[in-house]
Design a protein around this motif. Structure first.
Motif, short mmCIF file in Angstrom:
data_model
loop_
_atom_site.label_atom_id
_atom_site.label_comp_id
_atom_site.label_asym_id
_atom_site.label_seq_id
_atom_site.Cartn_x
_atom_site.Cartn_y
_atom_site.Cartn_z
N TYR A 70 0.85 -1.19 0.00
CA TYR A 70 0.00 0.00 0.00
C TYR A 70 0.89 1.24 0.00
N CYS A 71 0.40 2.32 -0.61
CA CYS A 71 1.17 3.56 -0.60
C CYS A 71 0.86 4.39 0.65
N SER A 72 -0.25 4.09 1.32
CA SER A 72 -0.62 4.87 2.51
C SER A 72 -1.52 4.05 3.42
N THR A 73 -1.69 4.53 4.64
CA THR A 73 -2.59 3.86 5.58
C THR A 73 -4.04 3.98 5.11
N VAL A 74 -4.36 5.03 4.37
CA VAL A 74 -5.72 5.19 3.84
C VAL A 74 -6.04 4.03 2.88
N CYS A 75 -5.14 3.75 1.96
CA CYS A 75 -5.35 2.63 1.03
C CYS A 75 -5.41 1.31 1.79
N GLN A 76 -4.56 1.17 2.79
CA GLN A 76 -4.52 -0.06 3.57
C GLN A 76 -5.86 -0.29 4.27
N ARG A 77 -6.43 0.75 4.88
CA ARG A 77 -7.71 0.62 5.56
C ARG A 77 -8.84 0.29 4.58
N HIS A 78 -8.84 0.92 3.42
CA HIS A 78 -9.90 0.67 2.43
C HIS A 78 -9.83 -0.75 1.89
N HIS A 79 -8.64 -1.27 1.70
CA HIS A 79 -8.49 -2.60 1.11
C HIS A 79 -8.64 -3.72 2.14
N TRP A 80 -8.54 -3.41 3.42
CA TRP A 80 -8.57 -4.44 4.45
C TRP A 80 -9.85 -5.27 4.41
N VAL A 81 -10.97 -4.66 4.09
CA VAL A 81 -12.24 -5.37 4.00
C VAL A 81 -12.12 -6.58 3.08
N ILE A 82 -11.41 -6.43 2.00
CA ILE A 82 -11.22 -7.51 1.04
C ILE A 82 -10.05 -8.40 1.44
N HIS A 83 -8.93 -7.78 1.78
CA HIS A 83 -7.70 -8.53 2.00
C HIS A 83 -7.75 -9.44 3.22
N LYS A 84 -8.52 -9.07 4.25
CA LYS A 84 -8.51 -9.89 5.47
C LYS A 84 -9.04 -11.31 5.21
N MET A 85 -9.78 -11.51 4.12
CA MET A 85 -10.28 -12.85 3.81
C MET A 85 -9.19 -13.76 3.27
N THR A 86 -8.16 -13.19 2.66
CA THR A 86 -7.11 -14.01 2.07
C THR A 86 -5.76 -13.84 2.76
N CYS A 87 -5.68 -12.96 3.74
CA CYS A 87 -4.41 -12.65 4.41
C CYS A 87 -3.96 -13.80 5.30
N LYS A 88 -2.82 -14.36 4.99
CA LYS A 88 -2.29 -15.49 5.76
C LYS A 88 -1.90 -15.07 7.17
N ALA A 89 -1.34 -13.87 7.34
CA ALA A 89 -0.95 -13.40 8.67
C ALA A 89 -2.19 -13.22 9.54
N HIS A 90 -3.25 -12.66 8.99
CA HIS A 90 -4.50 -12.47 9.72
C HIS A 90 -5.10 -13.83 10.11
N ALA A 91 -5.08 -14.77 9.18
CA ALA A 91 -5.63 -16.11 9.44
C ALA A 91 -4.86 -16.80 10.56
N GLU A 92 -3.55 -16.66 10.54
CA GLU A 92 -2.71 -17.28 11.58
C GLU A 92 -3.00 -16.67 12.95
N LYS A 93 -3.12 -15.34 13.00
CA LYS A 93 -3.41 -14.66 14.25
C LYS A 93 -4.78 -15.10 14.78
N LYS A 94 -5.76 -15.20 13.90
CA LYS A 94 -7.10 -15.63 14.27
C LYS A 94 -7.08 -17.08 14.78
N ARG A 95 -6.31 -17.93 14.11
CA ARG A 95 -6.19 -19.34 14.50
C ARG A 95 -5.58 -19.45 15.90
N ARG A 96 -4.53 -18.67 16.17
CA ARG A 96 -3.89 -18.70 17.49
C ARG A 96 -4.83 -18.23 18.58
N ARG A 97 -5.65 -17.23 18.26
CA ARG A 97 -6.61 -16.70 19.22
C ARG A 97 -7.66 -17.74 19.59
N ASN A 98 -8.06 -18.55 18.62
CA ASN A 98 -9.11 -19.53 18.85
C ASN A 98 -8.63 -20.80 19.54
N HIS A 99 -7.33 -21.00 19.62
CA HIS A 99 -6.81 -22.21 20.27
C HIS A 99 -6.36 -21.95 21.67
#
Length: 99
Positions: A70-99
Motif C-alpha cells: 500500500y502507498c498509505s494507511t488510507v489505502c490499507q484501511r480501504h483494502h482491508w475489508v477484502i484482504h482480510k479474507m485471504t491474508c495469511k498473517a490475519h488467518a494465523e493470528k485468528k487461528r492462534r486466538r481460537n486455540h
C-alpha cells in the motif's frame, strides 16, 4: 474500483449452506477464485491506486503476509475489508486466538 466477486461467492455459499463456512470450504472458494481470475499482484505498487510509494512520506507499507503493498494507511484501511479474507498473517493470528 472494488471487486466484490470473492465476497459475493462467499456470501452465496453461506446462504446455500445456511451456516458459516468451515475453514476448508473458505479456502476452497478462495483457491477457486484465484484460479478463475488469474490475478497477478505486483508487490512493488499499491494494490489500491498503483502508486509506487506514498506521495507525502515517500514510504510504502506491506502487509505482514507480504502479499500486498500500500502507498498509505488510507489505502490499507480501504483494502482491508477484502484482504482480510485471504491474508495469511490475519488467518494465523485468528487461528492462534481460537486455540
Amino acid at each position: 474500483m472494488v471487486d466484490y466477486t470473492l465476497l459475493n461467492k462467499l456470501a452465496r455459499k453461506r446462504a446455500i449452506l445456511g451456516r458459516d463456512l468451515t475453514d476448508d470450504e473458505h479456502e476452497a472458494i478462495i483457491a477457486e477464485y484465484w484460479k478463475e481470475e488469474d490475478i497477478h499482484i505486483n508487490s512493488k505498487i499499491c494494490i489500491m491506486n498503483g502508486q509506487s510509494m506514498c506521495p507525502r512520506t515517500g514510504r510504502k507499507l506491506r502487509c505482514p503476509c507480504n502479499e500486498v503493498t500500500y502507498c498509505s494507511t488510507v489505502c490499507q484501511r480501504h483494502h482491508w475489508v477484502i484482504h482480510k479474507m485471504t491474508c495469511k498473517a490475519h488467518a494465523e493470528k485468528k487461528r492462534r486466538r481460537n486455540h
